[in-house]
Design an enzyme around this catalytic site. Structure first.
Site, mmCIF file in Angstrom:
data_model
loop_
_atom_site.group_PDB
_atom_site.id
_atom_site.type_symbol
_atom_site.label_atom_id
_atom_site.label_comp_id
_atom_site.label_asym_id
_atom_site.label_seq_id
_atom_site.Cartn_x
_atom_site.Cartn_y
_atom_site.Cartn_z
ATOM 1 C CD GLU A 42 -2.515 1.755 0.335
ATOM 2 O OE1 GLU A 42 -2.436 2.960 0.010
ATOM 3 O OE2 GLU A 42 -3.243 0.930 -0.241
ATOM 4 N NE ARG A 115 -17.125 3.635 -0.173
ATOM 5 C CZ ARG A 115 -16.878 2.691 -1.066
ATOM 6 N NH1 ARG A 115 -15.795 1.949 -0.940
ATOM 7 N NH2 ARG A 115 -17.698 2.466 -2.073
ATOM 8 C CE1 TYR A 227 -24.471 4.545 3.803
ATOM 9 C CE2 TYR A 227 -25.657 5.070 1.780
ATOM 10 C CZ TYR A 227 -24.487 4.714 2.428
ATOM 11 O OH TYR A 227 -23.325 4.533 1.704
ATOM 12 C CG ASP A 304 -13.938 0.305 -8.358
ATOM 13 O OD1 ASP A 304 -14.881 -0.481 -8.624
ATOM 14 O OD2 ASP A 304 -14.080 1.305 -7.639
#
Length: 403
Positions: A42, A115, A227, A304
């Protein structure tokens, strides 16, 4: 420079996963469960998942359950009382689908979660695994093909590690740097819509909306979603509008006055909700053609990076999780890694392409005006649960054996 040893017979082979987002972390956990050693590379120094909220449908929920994190996800998430659909023209309720209908129909709940909370849970599970190493602030410098794998040079602040690896899995998102390494791979294409997102404290909107429900407002050339997240402490607001704007990335600053102008003719409750956030983030919605190549030799794209899609069915992250589960299933015990990666691509492509097409059609229907909007609203008023759940049953019933 450290050179890590090559796996010997019976030992775990190493797979390098690029990206520690939801897709990359899910892939790491699934691959570790499939008897691989995993190194997650990462580039950022700390984990920070783009976006504010995520919806977890039953298909994604099954993947999380198989990875053993469903209980922790449920503790951090919210199972909404209902999904409430309203008209952006007059504010009237068109339909209310009970959140419990998902659990009753599929045996797995529908959740909403921040998330960052989901990423934190997955990262903690990865860090607790003896077979996963998470390298932050790291990049792949070079790869050198070998007869039985790859030599991967991982650049870290402390120096370079040279890792013998069976494969590289690139889960580095819609702006993937690895996609271009695959001959014939797809370009990132703007959809002509932008998404505006904001988080607001529940106290600021308590008198405007239900804090136990997902809200979906449908209007001409725009729709609005909200939400609860952060265990009810905040509300995630997403406004999507037809707009040509092609700035790359996820962190464009949205002009509050501009979004208010776009919704100036909407009902008062919607306008007051949009006025609540102090700041907005704006990004252009892009897609990546899922029919283009995803793999090349020992390199595979995931999520993605392979097939970014429009968000109107809330399936982007779910498809990445499904990818991860299928990839691990194909690689488990495989003697021919490139062939297993090709099989993963072959199995996943038809489903992902179908989901992407369904998302596009759903997004088009959300932004109808005139007689088409009238027909849509009538169908929702009289058959919402059947219209929404049965139409998408093939999405929510997925399990890893389906590929």
């Amino acid at each position: 420079m450290a050179i890590l040893p090559q796996a010997k017979g019976g030992e775990r082979q190493t797979i390098v996963v690029v990206g520690a987002g939801i897709g990359g972390l899910t892939a790491a956990l699934a691959l570790a469960a499939a008897n691989f050693r995993v190194i997650i590379v990462e580039r950022t120094d700390h984990l920070s998942e783009a976006g504010a909220g995520i919806q977890i449908g039953p298909n994604a929920g099954r993947v999380l359950a198989d990875l053993g994190v469903a209980t922790k996800v449920a503790a951090a998430a919210i199972e909404p009382e209902a999904i409430e659909i309203r008209s952006g023209a007059n504010g009237r309720t068109l339909a209310s689908i009970p959140g419990s209908a998902f659990r009753a129909r599929y045996g797995v709940p529908y959740h909403v979660i921040h998330r960052a909370d989901l990423q934190r849970i997955l990262a903690a599970a990865a860090e607790a695994s003896p077979h996963i190493t998470l390298e932050l602030g790291a990049t792949i410098a070079t790869t050198l093909p070998q007869t039985d794998g790859l030599l991967v040079r991982i650049q870290k602040a402390a120096g370079i590690d040279v890792v013998p690896a069976a494969a590289i899995v690139a889960a580095d998102g819609v702006w993937s740097t690895y996609r271009a390494k695959i001959p014939g791979s797809a370009k990132t294409v703007p959809t002509g819509r932008t998404a505006w997102r904001a988080l607001v404290a529940t106290d600021a909107v308590r008198n405007l909306i239900s804090l136990t429900r997902v809200g979906l407002w449908l209007g001409r050339e725009a729709h609005l979603v909200h939400y609860p997240v952060a265990q009810g402490a905040a509300v995630n607001i997403v406004a999507i509008v037809d707009e040509v704007w092609d700035r790359p990335g996820w962190s464009g600053v949205g002009d509050r006055a501009e979004i208010m102008r776009r919704f100036q003719n909407w009902p008062p409750r919607a306008r007051h909700l949009l006025a609540a956030p102090v700041s907005w983030q704006k990004f252009a919605i892009h897609r990546v053609d899922p029919n283009a190549p995803w793999t090349d030799g020992r390199l595979a794209l995931l999520g993605d990076a392979a097939h970014a899609m429009a968000p109107y069915l809330a399936q982007g992250a779910a498809m990445a999780m499904e990818d991860a589960a299928t990839l691990a299933a194909m690689l488990r015990g495989a003697s021919d890694i490139p062939a297993a990666l090709r099989a993963y691509e072959s199995v996943r492509k038809p489903r992902v392409a179908r989901v992407a097409k369904a998302a596009d059609l759903t997004g088009r229907a959300y932004h109808f005006g005139g007689v088409f909007a009238l027909a849509r609203d009538t169908a929702l008023r009289y058959a919402a649960e059947r219209f929404v759940l049965e139409q998408n049953d093939w999405i929510y019933r997925w399990q890893v054996s389906d590929g």
